[in-house]
Enzyme design. Sequence first.
Site, PDB file in Angstrom:
ATOM      1  N   LYS A   1     -22.687  -3.576 -55.137  1.00 32.92           N
ATOM      2  CA  LYS A   1     -23.206  -4.960 -55.119  1.00 32.92           C
ATOM      3  C   LYS A   1     -22.642  -5.783 -56.269  1.00 32.92           C
ATOM      4  O   LYS A   1     -22.135  -5.259 -57.249  1.00 32.92           O
ATOM      5  CB  LYS A   1     -24.734  -4.943 -55.103  1.00 32.92           C
ATOM      6  CG  LYS A   1     -25.238  -4.529 -53.707  1.00 32.92           C
ATOM      7  CD  LYS A   1     -26.697  -4.725 -53.490  1.00 32.92           C
ATOM      8  CE  LYS A   1     -27.036  -4.342 -52.027  1.00 32.92           C
ATOM      9  NZ  LYS A   1     -28.457  -4.129 -51.822  1.00 32.92           N
TER      10      LYS A   1
ATOM     11  N   ARG B   1     -29.294   4.184 -51.061  1.00 34.29           N
ATOM     12  CA  ARG B   1     -28.528   3.694 -49.898  1.00 34.29           C
ATOM     13  C   ARG B   1     -27.122   3.374 -50.396  1.00 34.29           C
ATOM     14  O   ARG B   1     -26.956   2.512 -51.254  1.00 34.29           O
ATOM     15  CB  ARG B   1     -29.218   2.437 -49.353  1.00 34.29           C
ATOM     16  CG  ARG B   1     -28.553   1.832 -48.131  1.00 34.29           C
ATOM     17  CD  ARG B   1     -29.279   0.559 -47.716  1.00 34.29           C
ATOM     18  NE  ARG B   1     -28.676  -0.042 -46.536  1.00 34.29           N
ATOM     19  CZ  ARG B   1     -27.620  -0.830 -46.573  1.00 34.29           C
ATOM     20  NH1 ARG B   1     -27.035  -1.127 -47.719  1.00 34.29           N
ATOM     21  NH2 ARG B   1     -27.123  -1.342 -45.455  1.00 34.29           N
TER      22      ARG B   1
HETATM   23  N1  HH2 Z   1     -28.718  -3.877 -48.838  1.00 36.57           N
HETATM   24  C1  HH2 Z   1     -27.950  -4.330 -47.839  1.00 36.57           C
HETATM   25  C2  HH2 Z   1     -28.354  -4.190 -46.508  1.00 36.57           C
HETATM   26  N2  HH2 Z   1     -29.485  -3.547 -46.195  1.00 36.57           N
HETATM   27  N3  HH2 Z   1     -31.416  -2.378 -46.882  1.00 36.57           N
HETATM   28  C3  HH2 Z   1     -32.199  -1.899 -47.847  1.00 36.57           C
HETATM   29  N4  HH2 Z   1     -33.330  -1.236 -47.546  1.00 36.57           N
HETATM   30  N5  HH2 Z   1     -31.867  -2.044 -49.165  1.00 36.57           N
HETATM   31  C4  HH2 Z   1     -30.742  -2.681 -49.562  1.00 36.57           C
HETATM   32  O1  HH2 Z   1     -30.506  -2.811 -50.783  1.00 36.57           O
HETATM   33  C5  HH2 Z   1     -29.875  -3.221 -48.540  1.00 36.57           C
HETATM   34  C6  HH2 Z   1     -30.264  -3.043 -47.185  1.00 36.57           C
HETATM   35  C7  HH2 Z   1     -26.658  -5.017 -48.149  1.00 36.57           C
HETATM   36  O2  HH2 Z   1     -25.580  -4.110 -48.098  1.00 36.57           O
HETATM   37  P1  HH2 Z   1     -24.572  -3.935 -46.855  1.00 36.57           P
HETATM   38  O3  HH2 Z   1     -25.300  -3.466 -45.647  1.00 36.57           O
HETATM   39  O4  HH2 Z   1     -23.449  -3.089 -47.277  1.00 36.57           O
HETATM   40  O5  HH2 Z   1     -23.975  -5.383 -46.643  1.00 36.57           O
HETATM   41  P2  HH2 Z   1     -24.161  -6.487 -45.509  1.00 36.57           P
HETATM   42  O6  HH2 Z   1     -25.578  -6.992 -45.631  1.00 36.57           O
HETATM   43  O7  HH2 Z   1     -23.146  -7.531 -45.859  1.00 36.57           O
HETATM   44  O8  HH2 Z   1     -23.931  -5.853 -44.167  1.00 36.57           O
END
Ligand code: HH2
Length: 285
Positions: free
Chosen positions: A227, A262
Amino acid sequence: MPTITERLRPIQEAIGQRTLVMGVLNATPDSFYDGGRYYALDAALARAEQMLEEGADILDIGGESTRPGADPVSEAEEIRRVVPLIEAIAVRYPDVFISVDTTKSRVAQYALQAGACIINDISGATFDPRMLEVAAQTGALVVLMHIKGTPQTMQQNPVYDDVVAEVRTMLHTHARRALEVGIPQKRIWLDPGIGFGKTVEHNLQLLRGLPELRALGFPVLVGTSRKSFIGHILGGLPPEERLEGTLATLALAVAWGADIVRVHDVKAAVRAVKVADALCRRYTP
Ligand code: HH2
């Protein structure tokens, strides 16, 4: 056929013993790190297989990016992106734990029918009033995350008096609502929502404040993987260059009480967490 609740038992028994690793798999064109890589079903399936070989405990399948300013995705499109993938993974690996990263109850419902057993809702089940009902009725485990605003607005100057106290209170409220609709305590995980309506300083305070969030009595999930606050600390490094910084956050998150992490990088995270578990929990597999 075992019920979702029965299927969840091994994962719940592991909580408190060791830190679980949730591997991120986004079937999206626009996620901030893996966007576009696993949009095609074949590529996503191959990635799922790789993450399982590398030791992922849970695969978190998402069909809508929640990065700051991301375009919302329709329910039908999100279902099209995640449901066939979940089905294909579940058929190939019937014992695997799949979570669906969604804020829409109908997407969750279809995903659970296809083989998921965990709903990961970044809105803490506040965007869709039916989400908790779906979790209660199906026996799914629910991850309730804190977000300030929506992905479209959350990074527009977020302000808190005391970020740890405010997030803790809000998560407590989310958990109470879940308990009230009949979801048992052990099927509720909480998440401070690193990067969701927080400045760099807020994210650091929340990580240091994990023991206070853990004190609410629910397993705590932490998502720091690649992040932007990590890039910021490291002088503006892009997502591709944030692995080492991520691993530093994982070790400390374990020390401060995280139960589930995660991550995008399962192999590296599993190794880091095993060493952190040996130190902090005196646990070695
Ligand atoms: N962060 C993201 C998405 N889902 N869910 C939980 N429970 N906690 C988190 O910190 C979290 C999450 C963001 O990361 P990512 O899925 O890689 O990115 P994007 O939202 O651009 O798909």
